[in-house]
Scaffold this motif. Sequence first.
Motif, PDB file in Angstrom:
ATOM      1  N   PRO A  75       0.811  -1.227   0.000  1.00  0.00           N
ATOM      2  CA  PRO A  75       0.000   0.000   0.000  1.00  0.00           C
ATOM      3  C   PRO A  75       0.838   1.268   0.000  1.00  0.00           C
ATOM      4  O   PRO A  75       0.389   2.307  -0.523  1.00  0.00           O
ATOM      5  N   PHE A  76       2.044   1.230   0.551  1.00  0.00           N
ATOM      6  CA  PHE A  76       2.871   2.429   0.620  1.00  0.00           C
ATOM      7  C   PHE A  76       3.416   2.837  -0.745  1.00  0.00           C
ATOM      8  O   PHE A  76       3.824   3.989  -0.926  1.00  0.00           O
ATOM      9  N   THR A  77       3.437   1.932  -1.707  1.00  0.00           N
ATOM     10  CA  THR A  77       3.917   2.308  -3.048  1.00  0.00           C
ATOM     11  C   THR A  77       2.942   3.238  -3.757  1.00  0.00           C
ATOM     12  O   THR A  77       3.319   3.906  -4.717  1.00  0.00           O
ATOM     13  N   TYR A  78       1.691   3.264  -3.281  1.00  0.00           N
ATOM     14  CA  TYR A  78       0.733   4.220  -3.847  1.00  0.00           C
ATOM     15  C   TYR A  78       1.058   5.639  -3.391  1.00  0.00           C
ATOM     16  O   TYR A  78       0.637   6.607  -4.010  1.00  0.00           O
ATOM     17  N   ILE A  79       1.808   5.732  -2.285  1.00  0.00           N
ATOM     18  CA  ILE A  79       2.172   7.047  -1.752  1.00  0.00           C
ATOM     19  C   ILE A  79       3.453   7.555  -2.393  1.00  0.00           C
ATOM     20  O   ILE A  79       3.564   8.728  -2.771  1.00  0.00           O
TER      21      ILE A  79
ATOM     22  N   THR B  63      15.006   0.095   5.423  1.00  0.00           N
ATOM     23  CA  THR B  63      14.164  -0.747   4.568  1.00  0.00           C
ATOM     24  C   THR B  63      12.726  -0.843   5.058  1.00  0.00           C
ATOM     25  O   THR B  63      11.930  -1.573   4.467  1.00  0.00           O
ATOM     26  N   TYR B  64      12.369  -0.121   6.110  1.00  0.00           N
ATOM     27  CA  TYR B  64      11.067  -0.309   6.729  1.00  0.00           C
ATOM     28  C   TYR B  64       9.918  -0.060   5.753  1.00  0.00           C
ATOM     29  O   TYR B  64       9.861   0.970   5.073  1.00  0.00           O
ATOM     30  N   PHE B  65       8.999  -1.034   5.693  1.00  0.00           N
ATOM     31  CA  PHE B  65       7.777  -0.990   4.870  1.00  0.00           C
ATOM     32  C   PHE B  65       8.068  -0.915   3.375  1.00  0.00           C
ATOM     33  O   PHE B  65       7.183  -0.548   2.597  1.00  0.00           O
ATOM     34  N   LYS B  66       9.289  -1.268   2.974  1.00  0.00           N
ATOM     35  CA  LYS B  66       9.641  -1.211   1.556  1.00  0.00           C
ATOM     36  C   LYS B  66       9.472  -2.579   0.899  1.00  0.00           C
ATOM     37  O   LYS B  66       9.453  -3.612   1.571  1.00  0.00           O
ATOM     38  N   GLY B  67       9.389  -2.566  -0.406  1.00  0.00           N
ATOM     39  CA  GLY B  67       9.172  -3.770  -1.189  1.00  0.00           C
ATOM     40  C   GLY B  67       7.907  -3.629  -2.011  1.00  0.00           C
ATOM     41  O   GLY B  67       6.894  -3.104  -1.534  1.00  0.00           O
TER      42      GLY B  67
END
Length: 721
Positions: A150-154, A174-178
């Motif tokens: 979901p964070f890639t939408y940000i 790297t937190y919440f990445k991928g």
Amino acid sequence: MFDPYPVPALTDDFGGVGLIQTPTARFSPDGQLSAGYNEVAPYDRYFVTLQATSWLEATLRYTSVRNRLYSDVPAFSGNQSYKDRGFDLKLKLLGEGRIRPAIAFGLRDFVGTGLFSSEYLVANKSFGPFDASFGIGWGNLATRGPIRNPFTYISSSFDNRPTFSGGGGEFNNTYFKGRRAGLFGGIQYATPIRGLSLKVEYDPNNYQSEALGNRLRDRAPVNAALDYRVFSWLHAAASFERGDKVGLTFTATTNFNRQTEAPKYDPPAPPIGVDAQPTPPTVLSAPPPAQKLAAESPVMPSATPTRAPAPVAPVLTSDGARVQAALSTQGATLFAANFSGNSAELFVTQNRFLNVATGLGRVARAAYSVLPAKFTSLTIVFVENGLRIMAVTVPREGLIEAVNARRGEPVDALLKQTEFAPPPAGLDNAEYQGDVRKAYPHFYYALRPGLKTTFGRPEAFVLYDAFAAFNGGLSISRGLGIDGQFTLNLADNFDRLRLQSDSSLPHVRTDIAQYLSKGKTAITHLQADYNFNIAPNLYGHAYGGLLEEMFAGVGGEVLWRPYNSSFALGIEGAYVAQRGYDQLFDLRQYRTFTGFVSAYYTLPGNHVDASVKVGRYLARDFGATFELSRRFESGVRVGAFATFTNISAARFGEGSFDKGFYLSIPLDLLYTRHVRSSIGVEYRPLIRDGGAQLIVRQPLIGTTDAMREGNFDRDWDGLTN
């Protein structure tokens, strides 16, 4: 059926509360410590988990990767398997309600190399004996990744996640990445067989992106396990994972909020009553020497205290002499006393009882048992390491009622009748001077075994030194003494130490391999200390000599601690020289001044202490150290600290900044006689030179800490023990 159900908090493969590979939103009881071992090929995991508060779980873990070497250089690490150190945190966001699930957020392996790093949000809801969990994860919990992160939408910055950072002890980025996020969940079922639970989960890891190039066969995404409570303190679990692997987990637990201790065989408390009469004049043999007093230190749990000398044999011809003899049976030393009308004032060191209310009760009962009935009020001025700390006034009648009742309203009523106040200054001018003053100077000594260890080094996972320690000292006068320790090596494997310091800073700590290998038989410390009251609420401490294994010098500190305040301020400084590697009397060329201004604050509730130190460190860097510690009901103290200085992360080296935690365990929990001393263990993931502090024995914040009004309130149920 939707009401919360008592769900057992069981350990997952990583050491935290969870199912098998996945975490849950469940937590252990506050103060619970778990230590154990997990094996599922190719990993062996050794873990320690603490429920630090009701809402915070912390896990330290070592993982051995059996199919990978520590390094490709046999001369460096031999055939030792790769070792990874990991640290996890889990926070409770919401507790479970009738309809609302419990919700938790966690970080797994979030500091350092990040071999198994992941972040997650998980919810749990119980349905009778069934406890269901469902969560979303990132990193290692998302390699099966059915949904887009979901964070890639940000931001597109969340698209890529490095799999291996290579820097031990550092916070990674790297937190919440991928690109993908994982979904996971499972069921824990408390079977009708007492102590047996069944766990089934969906595993969000496909094991094709494991660190160090490991691609593990994954035949099925469903794992199952049986967990059995063998004893109240021991769990054993067997799991079937990845469709073809069998795992085993063993977990031992204890709780720091349970005041369990070994049976005690101290002399009982003397009887007390309104008809207590003076004992006839008698000549007694000298009582045993007062035990060594341990002032607990939130900075260095192993701070070494001083001891008062044994008084000479008294002839019981006065109230003071009778009180002195009575106190000695309860492990207390009388420095001086005043008797006026119906009141008595005693200046006392209480050497035996960790529970301060128990110590107060024993001193008061002993004194009242030999004082005539006309004395209806007793003021006890507590003296710690030569410092007058506080005065407590206990009424005779209220104490008798509390002792007779043992528990309940009379004990609570006595707390309201008891007066706490700053200490008076009349010790040296008191009408009765205890025989303890005539016994100076007094020599004391002790012989004990010791063990020094270091973990996770490339030369071997465990390096050790077993030694015999001879402790001794000389009490010269109240507050003034000399204390030292000589260690004799018995067995060790420190000769395997090969890794030398690569630090560009002065080697104030990173030459530890040299000190360990060349200082096996050594003088660990030999120093003089002087503690003194400067003014009301103001305390002083001066010291000099061989201060610790690596430094000698002179220094001092001043502490301002207002009576019954949660706040304190201190200033300290020392000029030191680096000691020779053999830890005898040689000094090296390095000299420096180190000093700090410190602030201390006790947070309301949960017995949590916070402090910040600002100043100059041993490597001549400037910065601040932040520390939090908590004292549990058993007397165990756990703390963590972090130091940030003007040294850049690159120059500091691996780890970026100094950090660690410590554990202080009262020996009262283990011994068959009451003692106030404790043993301390300090852990740093890496030993570097930046942010290094001098070890100060008998720090004033520790010396003045025990005898606080809040501690008496906390321990008051122990008054009649």
